[in-house]
Design a protein around this motif. Structure first.
Motif, PDB file in Angstrom:
ATOM      1  N   LYS A 151      39.072   9.218  47.088  1.00 14.74           N
ATOM      2  CA  LYS A 151      40.879   8.639  46.870  1.00 14.74           C
ATOM      3  C   LYS A 151      40.130   7.041  46.341  1.00 14.74           C
ATOM      4  O   LYS A 151      41.223   6.403  45.781  1.00 14.74           O
ATOM      5  N   LEU A 152      38.369   6.578  46.208  1.00 14.91           N
ATOM      6  CA  LEU A 152      38.640   4.968  45.914  1.00 14.91           C
ATOM      7  C   LEU A 152      37.976   5.885  44.009  1.00 14.91           C
ATOM      8  O   LEU A 152      37.514   4.245  43.811  1.00 14.91           O
ATOM      9  N   VAL A 153      37.220   6.895  44.149  1.00  8.03           N
ATOM     10  CA  VAL A 153      37.032   7.305  42.617  1.00  8.03           C
ATOM     11  C   VAL A 153      37.238   6.676  41.056  1.00  8.03           C
ATOM     12  O   VAL A 153      36.950   6.214  40.391  1.00  8.03           O
ATOM     13  N   ASP A 154      38.936   6.521  40.666  1.00  9.61           N
ATOM     14  CA  ASP A 154      39.872   6.225  40.364  1.00  9.61           C
ATOM     15  C   ASP A 154      39.638   5.217  39.625  1.00  9.61           C
ATOM     16  O   ASP A 154      40.329   4.286  38.900  1.00  9.61           O
ATOM     17  N   LEU A 155      39.057   4.391  40.710  1.00 11.96           N
ATOM     18  CA  LEU A 155      39.417   2.733  40.675  1.00 11.96           C
ATOM     19  C   LEU A 155      38.017   2.035  39.910  1.00 11.96           C
ATOM     20  O   LEU A 155      38.211   1.305  39.057  1.00 11.96           O
ATOM     21  N   TYR A 156      36.950   3.299  39.960  1.00 18.03           N
ATOM     22  CA  TYR A 156      35.689   2.745  38.860  1.00 18.03           C
ATOM     23  C   TYR A 156      35.898   3.568  37.764  1.00 18.03           C
ATOM     24  O   TYR A 156      34.824   3.370  36.927  1.00 18.03           O
ATOM     25  N   ARG A 157      36.542   4.472  37.103  1.00 18.61           N
ATOM     26  CA  ARG A 157      36.341   5.024  36.059  1.00 18.61           C
ATOM     27  C   ARG A 157      37.912   5.958  35.411  1.00 18.61           C
ATOM     28  O   ARG A 157      38.879   5.637  36.738  1.00 18.61           O
ATOM     29  N   LYS A 158      37.461   6.225  34.011  1.00 20.84           N
ATOM     30  CA  LYS A 158      38.723   7.318  34.162  1.00 20.84           C
ATOM     31  C   LYS A 158      38.306   7.770  32.782  1.00 20.84           C
ATOM     32  O   LYS A 158      38.192   7.763  32.245  1.00 20.84           O
ATOM     33  N   ASP A 159      39.110   8.548  33.264  1.00 21.27           N
ATOM     34  CA  ASP A 159      39.024  10.344  32.678  1.00 21.27           C
ATOM     35  C   ASP A 159      39.441  10.715  31.368  1.00 21.27           C
ATOM     36  O   ASP A 159      40.919  10.289  31.685  1.00 21.27           O
ATOM     37  N   ILE A 160      39.125  10.224  30.743  1.00 25.34           N
ATOM     38  CA  ILE A 160      39.545  10.871  28.970  1.00 25.34           C
ATOM     39  C   ILE A 160      39.492  11.991  28.628  1.00 25.34           C
ATOM     40  O   ILE A 160      39.104  11.860  26.956  1.00 25.34           O
ATOM     41  N   THR A 161      38.873  12.560  29.355  1.00 24.38           N
ATOM     42  CA  THR A 161      39.034  13.855  28.446  1.00 24.38           C
ATOM     43  C   THR A 161      39.733  14.903  27.898  1.00 24.38           C
ATOM     44  O   THR A 161      40.986  14.607  28.498  1.00 24.38           O
ATOM     45  N   PRO A 162      39.646  15.401  26.207  1.00 25.46           N
ATOM     46  CA  PRO A 162      40.872  15.400  25.638  1.00 25.46           C
ATOM     47  C   PRO A 162      41.472  17.231  26.913  1.00 25.46           C
ATOM     48  O   PRO A 162      40.330  18.294  27.687  1.00 25.46           O
ATOM     49  N   LYS A 163      42.501  17.659  26.954  1.00 20.88           N
ATOM     50  CA  LYS A 163      42.618  19.080  27.181  1.00 20.88           C
ATOM     51  C   LYS A 163      42.463  20.159  26.695  1.00 20.88           C
ATOM     52  O   LYS A 163      42.091  21.194  27.567  1.00 20.88           O
ATOM     53  N   GLU A 164      42.161  19.992  25.123  1.00 17.58           N
ATOM     54  CA  GLU A 164      41.205  21.246  24.672  1.00 17.58           C
ATOM     55  C   GLU A 164      39.773  22.036  25.530  1.00 17.58           C
ATOM     56  O   GLU A 164      39.792  22.597  25.639  1.00 17.58           O
ATOM     57  N   GLU A 165      39.107  21.165  26.357  1.00 12.73           N
ATOM     58  CA  GLU A 165      38.400  20.930  27.535  1.00 12.73           C
ATOM     59  C   GLU A 165      38.450  21.958  27.969  1.00 12.73           C
ATOM     60  O   GLU A 165      37.434  23.379  28.219  1.00 12.73           O
ATOM     61  N   PHE A 166      39.509  22.223  28.575  1.00 10.46           N
ATOM     62  CA  PHE A 166      39.755  22.343  29.302  1.00 10.46           C
ATOM     63  C   PHE A 166      40.668  24.307  29.696  1.00 10.46           C
ATOM     64  O   PHE A 166      40.106  25.222  29.936  1.00 10.46           O
ATOM     65  N   GLU A 167      40.837  24.108  28.000  1.00  8.10           N
ATOM     66  CA  GLU A 167      40.906  25.188  27.528  1.00  8.10           C
ATOM     67  C   GLU A 167      39.700  26.046  26.886  1.00  8.10           C
ATOM     68  O   GLU A 167      40.582  27.519  27.844  1.00  8.10           O
ATOM     69  N   LYS A 168      39.125  25.246  26.822  1.00  8.30           N
ATOM     70  CA  LYS A 168      38.361  26.505  25.929  1.00  8.30           C
ATOM     71  C   LYS A 168      37.677  27.149  27.055  1.00  8.30           C
ATOM     72  O   LYS A 168      36.544  28.396  26.993  1.00  8.30           O
ATOM     73  N   THR A 169      37.253  26.613  27.980  1.00  9.84           N
ATOM     74  CA  THR A 169      36.763  27.087  29.947  1.00  9.84           C
ATOM     75  C   THR A 169      37.818  28.114  29.334  1.00  9.84           C
ATOM     76  O   THR A 169      37.053  29.755  30.364  1.00  9.84           O
ATOM     77  N   ASP A 170      39.552  28.668  29.364  1.00 15.73           N
ATOM     78  CA  ASP A 170      39.844  29.611  29.854  1.00 15.73           C
ATOM     79  C   ASP A 170      39.285  30.619  28.769  1.00 15.73           C
ATOM     80  O   ASP A 170      39.528  32.213  29.227  1.00 15.73           O
ATOM     81  N   LEU A 171      39.574  30.236  27.639  1.00 15.24           N
ATOM     82  CA  LEU A 171      39.062  31.526  26.671  1.00 15.24           C
ATOM     83  C   LEU A 171      37.809  31.949  27.163  1.00 15.24           C
ATOM     84  O   LEU A 171      37.833  32.920  26.764  1.00 15.24           O
ATOM     85  N   LEU A 172      36.547  30.759  26.786  1.00  9.48           N
ATOM     86  CA  LEU A 172      35.417  31.915  27.488  1.00  9.48           C
ATOM     87  C   LEU A 172      35.804  32.689  28.323  1.00  9.48           C
ATOM     88  O   LEU A 172      35.005  34.010  28.532  1.00  9.48           O
ATOM     89  N   LYS A 173      36.089  32.416  30.240  1.00  5.38           N
ATOM     90  CA  LYS A 173      36.270  33.041  30.655  1.00  5.38           C
ATOM     91  C   LYS A 173      37.170  34.590  30.776  1.00  5.38           C
ATOM     92  O   LYS A 173      36.704  35.651  31.065  1.00  5.38           O
ATOM     93  N   TYR A 174      38.044  34.769  29.977  1.00  7.07           N
ATOM     94  CA  TYR A 174      38.617  35.477  29.375  1.00  7.07           C
ATOM     95  C   TYR A 174      37.619  36.367  28.127  1.00  7.07           C
ATOM     96  O   TYR A 174      37.076  37.626  28.164  1.00  7.07           O
ATOM     97  N   SER A 175      37.062  35.854  27.645  1.00  2.00           N
ATOM     98  CA  SER A 175      36.071  36.477  26.929  1.00  2.00           C
ATOM     99  C   SER A 175      34.145  37.033  27.599  1.00  2.00           C
ATOM    100  O   SER A 175      34.510  38.341  26.795  1.00  2.00           O
ATOM    101  N   LYS A 176      34.269  37.162  28.645  1.00  2.00           N
ATOM    102  CA  LYS A 176      33.569  37.425  29.344  1.00  2.00           C
ATOM    103  C   LYS A 176      34.078  38.429  29.911  1.00  2.00           C
ATOM    104  O   LYS A 176      33.603  39.832  29.820  1.00  2.00           O
ATOM    105  N   ASP A 177      35.436  38.531  30.342  1.00  2.00           N
ATOM    106  CA  ASP A 177      36.025  39.853  30.871  1.00  2.00           C
ATOM    107  C   ASP A 177      36.502  41.137  30.930  1.00  2.00           C
ATOM    108  O   ASP A 177      36.755  41.641  30.237  1.00  2.00           O
ATOM    109  N   TYR A 178      36.219  40.600  28.893  1.00  2.00           N
ATOM    110  CA  TYR A 178      37.140  41.649  28.017  1.00  2.00           C
ATOM    111  C   TYR A 178      36.058  43.094  27.626  1.00  2.00           C
ATOM    112  O   TYR A 178      36.903  43.786  28.277  1.00  2.00           O
TER     113      TYR A 178
END
Length: 126
Positions: free
Chosen positions: A71-98
């Protein structure tokens, strides 16, 4: 504070030795340069961590004195990861199951022939 200890303290890695290994492999970058595990990290630096085929971008806000509760982690860091990075993972998952379902084993002779026929057809089209 050392970068490997910082990553362990903010719970990005389960153990400090895993964080150290990630630094040695070049999966951790501070201000766009690969770092050793002993690199000192300070506030307002951007840390990029490659983990599970995602490039997490973290801004260091402050340095903790020891490992934190989740619960205290967000006091010491800020996550600035773009949303596109997480969308790439979804595409990778679908390509493996193809092509094949998980657990069906190696390709059969028929599968191999189908692949060869497909490759021959695409070469003829060029």
């Amino acid at each position: 504070m050392r970068i490997d200890k910082y990553l362990w303290c903010i719970r990005l890695f389960k153990t400090r030795s895993i964080a150290t290994t990630a630094c040695k492999k070049g999966q951790v970058k501070v201000n766009n340069s690969a770092v050793k595990p002993s690199k000192e990290v300070f506030g307002d630096e951007i840390v990029v961590i490659r983990k599970n085929q995602i490039n997490y971008q973290i801004k260091v806000l402050d340095l903790p004195t020891s490992r934190l509760g989740a619960k205290l982690v967000d006091l010491y860091r800020k996550d600035i990861t773009p949303k596109e990075e997480f969308e790439k993972t979804d595409l990778l998952k679908y390509s493996k199951d193809y092509y094949r379902k998980k657990g069906t084993g190696r390709p059969t002779k028929k599968d191999r022939r189908d692949i060869d026929n497909y490759q021959e057809d695409t070469e003829e089209d060029l």
